[in-house]
Design an enzyme around this catalytic site. Structure first.
Site, PDB file in Angstrom:
ATOM      1  N   ASP A 130       0.838  -1.207   0.000  1.00 17.31           N
ATOM      2  CA  ASP A 130       0.000   0.000   0.000  1.00 17.31           C
ATOM      3  C   ASP A 130       0.873   1.257   0.000  1.00 17.31           C
ATOM      4  O   ASP A 130       0.571   2.223   0.691  1.00 17.31           O
ATOM      5  CB  ASP A 130      -0.914  -0.021   1.234  1.00 17.31           C
ATOM      6  CG  ASP A 130      -1.974   1.085   1.186  1.00 17.31           C
ATOM      7  OD1 ASP A 130      -2.344   1.501   0.089  1.00 17.31           O
ATOM      8  OD2 ASP A 130      -2.411   1.520   2.267  1.00 17.31           O
ATOM      9  N   CYS A 188     -25.459 -12.085  -2.615  1.00 12.78           N
ATOM     10  CA  CYS A 188     -25.373 -11.358  -1.345  1.00 12.78           C
ATOM     11  C   CYS A 188     -25.106  -9.876  -1.589  1.00 12.78           C
ATOM     12  O   CYS A 188     -24.240  -9.510  -2.389  1.00 12.78           O
ATOM     13  CB  CYS A 188     -24.261 -11.947  -0.483  1.00 12.78           C
ATOM     14  SG  CYS A 188     -23.995 -11.079   1.082  1.00 12.78           S
ATOM     15  N   CYS A 191     -22.924  -5.957   2.179  1.00 17.38           N
ATOM     16  CA  CYS A 191     -22.026  -4.801   2.273  1.00 17.38           C
ATOM     17  C   CYS A 191     -22.655  -3.566   1.649  1.00 17.38           C
ATOM     18  O   CYS A 191     -22.543  -2.457   2.186  1.00 17.38           O
ATOM     19  CB  CYS A 191     -20.679  -5.117   1.624  1.00 17.38           C
ATOM     20  SG  CYS A 191     -20.752  -5.554  -0.128  1.00 17.38           S
ATOM     21  N   CYS A 195     -23.657  -0.175   4.049  1.00 20.22           N
ATOM     22  CA  CYS A 195     -22.802   1.018   3.953  1.00 20.22           C
ATOM     23  C   CYS A 195     -23.588   2.259   4.364  1.00 20.22           C
ATOM     24  O   CYS A 195     -24.583   2.610   3.720  1.00 20.22           O
ATOM     25  CB  CYS A 195     -22.256   1.181   2.541  1.00 20.22           C
ATOM     26  SG  CYS A 195     -21.199   2.634   2.365  1.00 20.22           S
ATOM     27  N   CYS A 211     -17.084   7.536   0.993  1.00 18.18           N
ATOM     28  CA  CYS A 211     -16.579   6.473   1.860  1.00 18.18           C
ATOM     29  C   CYS A 211     -16.079   7.049   3.187  1.00 18.18           C
ATOM     30  O   CYS A 211     -15.289   7.994   3.205  1.00 18.18           O
ATOM     31  CB  CYS A 211     -15.454   5.727   1.145  1.00 18.18           C
ATOM     32  SG  CYS A 211     -14.684   4.429   2.124  1.00 18.18           S
ATOM     33  N   CYS A 238     -13.170   2.749   8.612  1.00 21.53           N
ATOM     34  CA  CYS A 238     -14.500   2.148   8.777  1.00 21.53           C
ATOM     35  C   CYS A 238     -14.402   0.668   8.436  1.00 21.53           C
ATOM     36  O   CYS A 238     -13.724   0.286   7.485  1.00 21.53           O
ATOM     37  CB  CYS A 238     -15.499   2.847   7.849  1.00 21.53           C
ATOM     38  SG  CYS A 238     -17.164   2.136   7.868  1.00 21.53           S
ATOM     39  N   CYS A 241     -18.412  -2.593   6.002  1.00 24.57           N
ATOM     40  CA  CYS A 241     -18.612  -3.551   4.910  1.00 24.57           C
ATOM     41  C   CYS A 241     -17.902  -4.872   5.167  1.00 24.57           C
ATOM     42  O   CYS A 241     -18.294  -5.914   4.620  1.00 24.57           O
ATOM     43  CB  CYS A 241     -18.198  -2.953   3.574  1.00 24.57           C
ATOM     44  SG  CYS A 241     -16.433  -2.610   3.400  1.00 24.57           S
ATOM     45  N   CYS A 245     -19.785  -8.851   6.234  1.00 20.08           N
ATOM     46  CA  CYS A 245     -19.512  -9.843   5.192  1.00 20.08           C
ATOM     47  C   CYS A 245     -19.555 -11.259   5.772  1.00 20.08           C
ATOM     48  O   CYS A 245     -18.813 -11.566   6.721  1.00 20.08           O
ATOM     49  CB  CYS A 245     -18.150  -9.576   4.570  1.00 20.08           C
ATOM     50  SG  CYS A 245     -17.684 -10.801   3.308  1.00 20.08           S
TER      51      CYS A 245
END
Length: 308
Positions: A130, A188, A191, A195, A211, A238, A241, A245
């Site tokens: 990242d 499904c 999520c 949100c 977001c 956050c 989501c 799951c």
């Protein structure tokens, strides 16, 4: 070592260094992803993360990051905590409970590279987590580590999604894994339904402008008033989501001591957060990813939730 032996060696070492999983894909231009990335940027879904508009070609071609790149070795590293925050308080994302993952994981990848070099000598490589224009989820998917869920995160049937992604891009020729043939999200929509700000605009596509992770971390301006009453007490990142799951029922607690939170963090009340001062913030989050917001940004997030 031939490429089969080297591949087995790398994967065995990955588990020795406590990575959840390791998969390898052949480096190359991400032809299918190019138009999707361009469309996402053109729609302005990146918000004010202008760095995402740069290095377009590098995001799609690892050879522009590592000369002669032949392989992208992808890793998963678990961060799911055993203990969680006081439920009646402001919340930070679980990945930020302990020491900054960039530091922890890059150190482990550096050690793993040294192990490889001991056996085969020098090779050309770079390690990432990242921290550069690398399409991490795409490469992890291509190497068979999971599929891209409707919340845009990499999902695994056995491991859920509470893990970090990391890569070694190198000029070694290895044996390659293959993507999963099935998307196991099926019908499904948990999520999407959960949100709080409706940031998931369609399957696998996030409008960062909506977001909560973006609003509380990346956005440096004031949080728009339209999100009043929708933040659900999140003050850094956050997990909504992920928490909803179904695949995360398989998440198991991590074994990384550096990801353990300061004990007081788990028991902070709303008042404790509201009373937080600069010195206490610096001590509490020393070496943490939370310091990315700086104290002023963190207080902004607390105050925005406080005023709801």
């Amino acid at each position: 070592m031939n490429k089969e032996e080297l591949t087995k060696f790398i994967k065995s070492k990955a588990f020795e260094y406590s990575f959840l999983d390791c998969g390898i894909s052949k480096s190359g231009f991400l032809e299918e992803e190019a138009p999707n990335l361009e469309l996402w940027l053109n729609k302005g879904y990146q918000g004010k993360m202008h760095y995402l508009e740069k290095n377009f070609d590098k995001r799609l071609n690892p050879s522009l990051l590592v000369e002669g790149a032949k392989s992208v070795i992808s890793f998963l590293y678990n961060y799911y905590p055993e203990h969680k925050q006081n439920s009646d308080s402001y919340k930070i994302a679980k990945y930020a409970y302990g020491k900054d993952y960039h530091t922890v994981i890059k150190e482990k990848l550096g050690q793993l590279v040294l192990e490889i070099q001991k056996h085969i000598g020098e090779f050309t490589y770079r390690v990432f987590t990242d921290s550069a224009p690398v399409m991490e989820r795409t490469w992890a998917k291509k190497s068979g580590l999971g599929w891209i869920g409707k919340n845009s995160l990499l999902l695994s049937k056995q491991k859920g999604s509470f893990f970090f992604l990391a890569e070694i891009i190198c000029d070694l020729e290895l044996e390659y894994d293959y993507p999963l043939k099935t998307d196991h999200c099926g019908s499904c929509t948990r999520c999407i339904d959960a949100c709080p700000t409706q940031a998931i605009v369609k399957n696998g596509v996030i409008d960062a402008n909506k977001c909560i992770s973006y609003l509380t971390i990346e956005l440096k301006d004031q949080i728009p008033e339209e999100f009043k009453g929708k933040m659900q007490d999140w003050i850094f990142g956050c997990d909504v989501c992920q928490d909803v799951c179904p695949w995360n029922r398989f998440s198991k607690q991590h074994s990384e001591p550096q990801f353990e939170p300061p004990p007081e963090l788990l028991h902070f009340t709303r008042k404790d957060w509201q009373d937080l001062q600069q010195e206490a913030f610096s001590n509490l989050f020393k070496g943490s990813a939370v310091k990315r917001t700086k104290f002023t940004g963190f207080k902004r997030n607390i105050d925005f939730n406080k005023d709801e």
